[in-house]
Design an enzyme around this catalytic site. Sequence first.
Site, short mmCIF file in Angstrom:
data_model
loop_
_atom_site.label_atom_id
_atom_site.label_comp_id
_atom_site.label_asym_id
_atom_site.label_seq_id
_atom_site.Cartn_x
_atom_site.Cartn_y
_atom_site.Cartn_z
N THR A 71 0.82 4.79 4.97
CA THR A 71 0.25 3.70 5.79
C THR A 71 1.34 2.75 6.24
OG1 THR A 71 -1.81 3.86 4.54
CG2 THR A 71 -1.51 1.89 5.85
N GLY A 72 2.32 2.50 5.38
CA GLY A 72 3.44 1.63 5.75
C GLY A 72 4.14 2.12 7.01
N CYS A 126 1.82 0.34 -9.00
CA CYS A 126 2.91 0.86 -8.15
C CYS A 126 4.16 1.12 -8.95
CB CYS A 126 3.17 -0.09 -7.00
SG CYS A 126 3.64 -1.75 -7.50
N GLU A 185 5.61 -3.26 1.14
CA GLU A 185 5.73 -2.96 -0.30
C GLU A 185 4.96 -1.67 -0.54
OE1 GLU A 185 7.54 -4.67 -2.30
OE2 GLU A 185 7.57 -6.78 -1.72
N GLY A 229 0.83 -1.20 0.00
CA GLY A 229 0.00 0.00 0.00
C GLY A 229 0.86 1.24 0.00
N SER A 230 0.33 2.31 0.54
CA SER A 230 1.04 3.59 0.45
C SER A 230 2.15 3.69 1.50
CB SER A 230 0.04 4.72 0.65
OG SER A 230 -0.50 4.65 1.95
N THR A 231 3.09 4.56 1.21
CA THR A 231 4.20 4.78 2.14
C THR A 231 3.68 5.32 3.47
OG1 THR A 231 5.74 5.12 0.34
CG2 THR A 231 6.36 6.08 2.45
P1 NAD Z 1 -3.35 2.40 1.49
O1 NAD Z 1 -2.05 2.49 2.21
O2 NAD Z 1 -4.29 3.52 1.63
O3 NAD Z 1 -4.17 1.09 1.94
C1 NAD Z 1 -3.64 -0.21 1.83
C2 NAD Z 1 -4.27 -1.11 2.87
O4 NAD Z 1 -3.88 -0.68 4.16
C3 NAD Z 1 -5.79 -1.12 2.86
O5 NAD Z 1 -6.22 -2.45 3.05
C4 NAD Z 1 -6.13 -0.26 4.05
O6 NAD Z 1 -7.40 -0.55 4.60
C5 NAD Z 1 -5.03 -0.62 5.02
N1 NAD Z 1 -4.75 0.36 6.06
C6 NAD Z 1 -4.97 1.70 6.01
N2 NAD Z 1 -4.56 2.27 7.17
C7 NAD Z 1 -4.06 1.27 7.94
C8 NAD Z 1 -3.46 1.24 9.24
N3 NAD Z 1 -3.28 2.34 9.96
N4 NAD Z 1 -3.05 0.05 9.72
C9 NAD Z 1 -3.20 -1.07 8.98
N5 NAD Z 1 -3.76 -1.10 7.75
C10 NAD Z 1 -4.18 0.06 7.24
O7 NAD Z 1 -2.94 2.12 -0.01
P2 NAD Z 1 -3.89 2.06 -1.29
O8 NAD Z 1 -4.41 3.44 -1.55
O9 NAD Z 1 -4.83 0.93 -1.14
O10 NAD Z 1 -2.85 1.67 -2.44
C11 NAD Z 1 -2.17 2.61 -3.22
C12 NAD Z 1 -0.71 2.70 -2.81
O11 NAD Z 1 -0.14 1.40 -2.74
C13 NAD Z 1 0.15 3.47 -3.80
O12 NAD Z 1 1.04 4.31 -3.12
C14 NAD Z 1 0.92 2.39 -4.53
O13 NAD Z 1 2.14 2.80 -5.09
C15 NAD Z 1 1.10 1.39 -3.44
N6 NAD Z 1 1.32 0.06 -3.99
C16 NAD Z 1 2.55 -0.51 -3.82
C17 NAD Z 1 2.80 -1.75 -4.37
C18 NAD Z 1 4.15 -2.42 -4.18
O14 NAD Z 1 4.23 -3.61 -4.43
N7 NAD Z 1 5.19 -1.73 -3.76
C19 NAD Z 1 1.81 -2.40 -5.10
C20 NAD Z 1 0.57 -1.79 -5.25
C21 NAD Z 1 0.33 -0.56 -4.69
#
Ligand code: NAD
Length: 484
Positions: free
Chosen positions: A230-231, A282, A248, A226-228
């Site tokens: 949230t990571g 991504c 990731e 997901g996003s940096t």
């Molecule tokens: P996001 O970070 O908003 O959400 C991802 C997941 O995290 C969702 O299931 C969400 O419900 C969960 N989440 C949100 N807050 C949380 C918390 N505090 N604790 C635990 N879980 C939580 O990301 P998104 O908008 O779904 O995805 C888009 C982003 O993901 C982009 O930045 C994209 O580049 C990145 N991405 C990276 C890869 C990779 O492999 N590096 C692949 C696909 C997408």
Amino acid sequence: MNVAPDFEAFTNTVNGDQRSALKAQRTIDPSTKRALWPVPIGSTQDIEDAIFAAQHAFTTWSKTTWAARQDVLSLMHAALQAQRENMAKLLTLEGGKPIQFSEMEVDHSLRFLEFNSKQAQIQDVIVQDDDELHLSLRYRPIGLVAAICPWNYPLVLAIAKIGAALITGNCVIVKPSPYTPYSILKFTELVQPLLPRGVLQAIHGDDSLGPYLCAHPRIQKISFTGSTATGKKIMSSSAQSLKRLTLELGGNNASIILPDVDPGVVAPQVALGSFLNSGQLCVASKRIYVHQDIYDEFLRAMVDTVRSWKVGPTSGFVRDLTLGPVQNEMQFNKVMAIIENSRANGHRFALGGDRDEAHPESYVIAPIIVDRPPDNSLVVTSEAFGPIVPVLSWTDDEEVIERVNNDVTGLGGAIWTSDQARAQHFADRIETGTVWINSIEKPLPQAYFAGLKESGLGGEWGEQGLLAYCKVQTIHRYKPAVTI
Ligand code: NAD
């Protein structure tokens, strides 16, 4: 909605059972903004039950033979293959991808299952074996893995985690993105008869579910995509129980185009690498650096390519679209803000730039190419994750490498040239976890994938990625003759 009846009802999977909940939510079809099917919002009790079931399941699943787990993954592959068409339709409805690209996502998910089912068992590493000491490393499953997933590729990114975690003997609880729960909930349901209860579970929830999983002391590992932003939160919330983490994350990837390429051949490919899935990939190219000598011709070819694509709502599973809508309102507004910022700063739009009034009922945004905006402009410095791409010019190798590396993220990037040695020179200097040479950014199941800098922590996929689902135990076995 023209999908099979079995694909119109959705439940969480807890301990092998299909569970509904007191509360439900509907997400929308981004092509129409109309609500899709209700999906249960898992309760705290559901999560606790799932964790309890997984702990119980782990005691036996972790001891099943590698070969038995390979067989299970092969059966899961067959189950998904049998539902390829229905699953692709779900992906189009929940994500807005044109149907042929949804089919590609299902096919890629199948490749991940196949890849993991064919992996050889991870062998102990013998560090020393002499008269005195047998010193070895053993790779053992970690335990209970929570797979927290994004919305852009909701099936394949979850299945890649599931395949690797299961073959190495772990149990998995999948948490889909609240925007795209359908395909992975359905997949988890479909494969339940193939697995012991509690080995693979999936729970859709509200915003509290992810943090709850990350803070839970009985979950040993989080695999997050997901996003940096949230990571970083996950890293922080997992610290309390020192969980194993794979993160990731996002990336502001660059493509570097050297002057020896044929713009007519390369520009169409670079365009696809930038705009695939309406830029919601991504590793998509989010900054294109084209050598000054071929800049005008390359930009023209890129614009011509993108202009030739049909873009629109994916309703009816029409097959002639290259791009559909962006997936959700949050993303739509984010892209719109970047367009607005470029407009306000007087950037030149080589293509597009107006809101596509032809599709007000959907989140379709007509693709936009921005011609040489300043390096410090929002469209260059941010990960739009949408159909807007800046094209920039360069003249000197060192200068372009510095500009490309001048970013806090380091996920992927591409280099285009027929000079292999020069390509390698560039690849050596680019600070990203993956570099593609003369190809758009295509992740492969056999290729380890990891982001550098703020694009991630650890990595997964490929043979090396299996180790992310193992804990290492070091055994010092002294030989009896020298034991006191
Ligand atoms: P996001 O970070 O908003 O959400 C991802 C997941 O995290 C969702 O299931 C969400 O419900 C969960 N989440 C949100 N807050 C949380 C918390 N505090 N604790 C635990 N879980 C939580 O990301 P998104 O908008 O779904 O995805 C888009 C982003 O993901 C982009 O930045 C994209 O580049 C990145 N991405 C990276 C890869 C990779 O492999 N590096 C692949 C696909 C997408």
